[in-house]
Structures are given as structure tokens and as C-alpha cells.
Design a protein around this motif. Sequence first.
Motif, PDB file in Angstrom:
ATOM      1  N   SER A   1       0.811  -1.216   0.000  1.00  0.00           N
ATOM      2  CA  SER A   1       0.000   0.000   0.000  1.00  0.00           C
ATOM      3  C   SER A   1       0.846   1.269   0.000  1.00  0.00           C
ATOM      4  CB  SER A   1      -0.932  -0.007   1.224  1.00  0.00           C
ATOM      5  OG  SER A   1      -0.153  -0.078   2.421  1.00  0.00           O
ATOM      6  N   SER A   2       2.073   1.182   0.534  1.00  0.00           N
ATOM      7  CA  SER A   2       2.923   2.373   0.586  1.00  0.00           C
ATOM      8  C   SER A   2       4.067   2.319  -0.434  1.00  0.00           C
ATOM      9  CB  SER A   2       3.519   2.520   1.995  1.00  0.00           C
ATOM     10  OG  SER A   2       4.301   1.367   2.321  1.00  0.00           O
ATOM     11  N   LEU A   3       3.967   1.398  -1.402  1.00  0.00           N
ATOM     12  CA  LEU A   3       5.076   1.203  -2.335  1.00  0.00           C
ATOM     13  C   LEU A   3       5.352   2.451  -3.168  1.00  0.00           C
ATOM     14  CD1 LEU A   3       7.182  -0.638  -3.678  1.00  0.00           C
ATOM     15  CD2 LEU A   3       5.374  -1.435  -5.224  1.00  0.00           C
ATOM     16  N   PHE A   4       4.321   3.114  -3.619  1.00  0.00           N
ATOM     17  CA  PHE A   4       4.508   4.242  -4.530  1.00  0.00           C
ATOM     18  C   PHE A   4       4.425   5.598  -3.828  1.00  0.00           C
ATOM     19  CE2 PHE A   4       3.052   0.754  -7.235  1.00  0.00           C
ATOM     20  CZ  PHE A   4       4.068   0.739  -8.174  1.00  0.00           C
ATOM     21  N   GLN A   5       4.610   5.625  -2.508  1.00  0.00           N
ATOM     22  CA  GLN A   5       4.684   6.890  -1.796  1.00  0.00           C
ATOM     23  C   GLN A   5       6.057   7.518  -1.981  1.00  0.00           C
ATOM     24  OE1 GLN A   5       3.598   6.162   2.267  1.00  0.00           O
ATOM     25  NE2 GLN A   5       1.464   5.623   1.774  1.00  0.00           N
ATOM     26  N   GLY A   6       6.138   8.799  -1.750  1.00  0.00           N
ATOM     27  CA  GLY A   6       7.390   9.511  -1.978  1.00  0.00           C
ATOM     28  C   GLY A   6       8.531   8.994  -1.131  1.00  0.00           C
ATOM     29  N   ASP A   7       8.243   8.589   0.103  1.00  0.00           N
ATOM     30  CA  ASP A   7       9.308   8.117   0.983  1.00  0.00           C
ATOM     31  C   ASP A   7       9.880   6.780   0.522  1.00  0.00           C
ATOM     32  OD1 ASP A   7       8.992  10.328   2.501  1.00  0.00           O
ATOM     33  OD2 ASP A   7       7.697   9.366   3.996  1.00  0.00           O
TER      34      ASP A   7
END
Length: 525
Positions: free
Chosen positions: A363-369
Motif C-alpha cells: 500500500s505504501s510502495l509508490f509513496q514519496g518516501d
Amino acid sequence: MKIAGRNPQAPGGPKQQAASACRPDRGAVLLGLCLLLVSGCTTNLRQWAAQGFKVGPDYRTPSAPTAEQWIDADASPMNPHVSPSGSWWTIFNDPVLDDLVTAASQQNLGLREAGERILEARARLAIARGSLFPQIQEAFATFSHTQMSRTIAKPIKVPFYDDWWTGLNASWELDFWGRFRRNLEAAEAAMEAAVEDYRDVLVLLQAEVAAAYLQIRIAQQRIGLAKRNVELQENTLALAEVRFREGKTTKLDVTQAQQNLAATRALVPQLEIALRESQNALCVLLGVPPYNLEAELGVGPIPDVPPQVAVGIPAQLLVRRPDVRRAERLVAAQSARIGIAEADLYPRIAITGVIGYESRNLSSLFQGDSFMGNVGAGFRWDILNYGRIQNNIRAEQAHFRELVFKYQEVVLKAHQEVENAINRFLRAQQRVRFLQEAVQAANESVELAEDQYRVGKVDFQRLLDSQRTLVLLQDQLTAARGEVVMSLVAIYKALGGGWQAATESGPANQTRDVPEAEGNEGVSP
């Protein structure tokens, strides 16, 4: 998203990008110069720069031995001042032959095979062009589920975790020494050699179609002549039978006439064998199963030859004969391979880069971090090669010289083929003139012998001998006329014409003129 090692903002299409890839920037050139100095190589730096930052020899067309004129250039009807026509078979003014050559050029399986070799060579050329860009450009995605060991000194609070990873990977080996550009040169020359191979097959096909068609006409004329002689000898047999019944001769005259008639009749099946074999050969050249072509071809005369034969000069063989052009292109391709071998003496410098996203949770793979990336440069240098690279260079140079000598030999053999064909053509014409005189005298001898036999002035043997001689000379005259036209076909085949007009719409439509010889500089790279 920027991929390390390639600038997606570069203006222009792929060709412009390829051209820019072939031109190292100032820093790359300075780095290349430093590496050349550090390596202690003996390559002339000025020559390396003058050659567009490529090691290895720049190709120059090797010299080829050619005569100034043909041996029989001054003989009639040779015309060395006019180049042969592209569609040389039209000199026979035979629409049937014109249609056969056109059909064979569209249907022959050997020609189609040669066309596929061109397509294969073009595809390999496109592969070589692609090597100028980053050689590795990959998109990747991975997932892993990891369990950490519980027996380590400091236990992990989270012994289980997932790892999601996706991105782009690129690697670009810079062409400092011209390895890829030399490979491109070799691929271009190989493709052009495939084009010349197609043209060579086409020249041979046109000559073989014309030869098979002319053999059919020659066999038809010889069969017709044999049948007319059968009728003549049947009349002679009838005359001998009449004189035997009248008691003026013995039965020996009748049996000798029967023997002579049977021998002449036996010529017809033998000639029909040659006729059928020529028809079958023509069918195969047309790309169809053998069948009886008599209905389509009919019965026709042996075509006449033109009053003058345009042969040009020997030097034109370098640009007219496809096999000569192919041999020259193979030399050019091998010259470029020497540069590829020499490039192995120097370091291979590459830029690599990776960009992408990495996260423990999808779910957080394509976040900026989650964004990650790296870029780097390195080189690989085969330094302890135990002479393998130098010996590979020597092997490529030796093969180059081998192909140069092969090219020069092909030119000599082409010259030989033309000279032989011209000589046969001229001598066959002389033979026709002599045989025409002999046949005319033999006809008169048969008429005189028959008249004298009727009134009993000569015996039957004189008449038989006259008829046998006439049959033999008539057949030889027809064969000699066929030799004249067959020799003319051989002349144009040896001169290498016919492909110029026929390939305009075919797979070999990219023409290329072989440059003029510039001496022996290409022999010793």
C-alpha cells in the motif's frame, strides 16, 4: 522519471540520438585520452581522433586487376564503346522470352530465398544500431517474504517482514574505442553483401531462363529438321523399292535405304529427350512443377543475334557484376571486425543506474518516501589475457587479407568468363558461316545423286552417303546457330547485367556504387 545513463529529453528521433551517442562529449574524450596514455598502448592518438574515436583501420577499397580492353574488342560485332543494356534479353526481340524472365523473377524459389537473407541481414543491422543506446534497459518488480533468525545476539522485534520492490535498471557501455560503431559498419557491409548476393542470384536466374528457353528452341529446330530428313529418306526408300520391283537393282538398295531411314528416325526420340529436359528445367526456374510447356511456348525459330554486341570495358565489371561487389563488401565487413578485436585491448567503461520504489507494504510502495535509486560508473579491463587479444587481432587481419585476395581472384575469374564467352561467340559465328556453305553443297550433292540414281548413272551407295552427310551437316548447322545465341547469353551473364532494372521494386532495391579502387592501402590494415 529519469533513467541513469540516458537522457530522455534528447531532441530528435532515434537516428539523432544514435548520432549523439556516437559523439563522445568532451569529458569522455579526455577520459579516453588518459586511459590510452595510462595503458601504454601504441595506438596513434591523432589517428584515433581522426577516425572518429575508433580504433582499427578505416576501410579503403582494395585495388583489383583489370585490363584496359577485351582481347577481341576490335572484332566485329563487338562494341566496347557502349555499355550493355540492363534488360539484355530483349535484344532477341522475343516476347515469349521476355515474359518468362519476368515470371521467373517473381516466382523463382532460389531468388526468394536470397531475398529472405536480405531481410535477415537488415534485422541484424537493426540489432547493431540498437547497441549504440544503453545496452540494458529493464523494468523489474520483485516481492520477498523474509523470516529473521531468532538465535542472534540481539533478537529482532519484527522477525517477519515483506519487501516490495519495483523500478527501472539501465546500463550503458560507452563506445570510447568504437567497438559498437565498428560492429555497425560490419553489419551494414554484411547487409549490402546480402543485397549483392540477391542480385547475383537474379543474374544467374535470368541467364538460366534464357538458356533453357533457347535450348527448347534449338531442340525444336533439330527435331523439325530430323523429321524433314525422314520424309526425304522415305521418298528415297520408295524410289529404291520401285527400282527393285522393276528389276533394275538388287534388294541391297532397299535394305540400305531402310537402314538409313531407321537411323535418322532414331535421332528424333533422342532430341525429344533433350526438349523435355529443357522444359522441365524451365518449369523449376519458374517455381512450378514440371509440365508440358508446348501449348504455351509453341514452336518457334532460334532467335537472331543483333548486328552489334555492347560489351563495355573490363573495368565496368567492378560495378556490374554482383559477385564482385559482394566480395568487396565482405572485405569491408572484415575490416570493421579488426577494429572490434582491437577494442578488446582497452577498458570497457559503463554507466549504470537504478531508480524505483521499495517498501515493506504494497500500500505504501509508490509513496514519496519509498523512492530509491543509485547511479555509478565503472570499467572492466582484460589485462592478463596471455596474448589472446593480440592473436585474435592477428587472426582477423589475416582473414581480412584472405578476403582481399579472394576479391581480386573473383575479378580475374569474371574477366576470364567474359573473354571465354566472347571467344566462343565469335568462333561459333565463323563455324555457322562454314557450315552454311557445307549444307548448301550437300543439298546440291543429294539432288544430283538422286537424279543420277534414277537414270542409273551412280549406284545407291553414292546417294546414301550424300544423304547421311546432309543430315549430319544440317544438324551441326542448327547446333552451331544455337551455340551462337547461347554464347551471347553467356557474354551477358559474365558481364553481370540484368539486375539493375529488375530489382527496382524487389527486396534489393537499395543500390550502392562500389567506390573506385584507391590502391593497396586496404590490404595491410
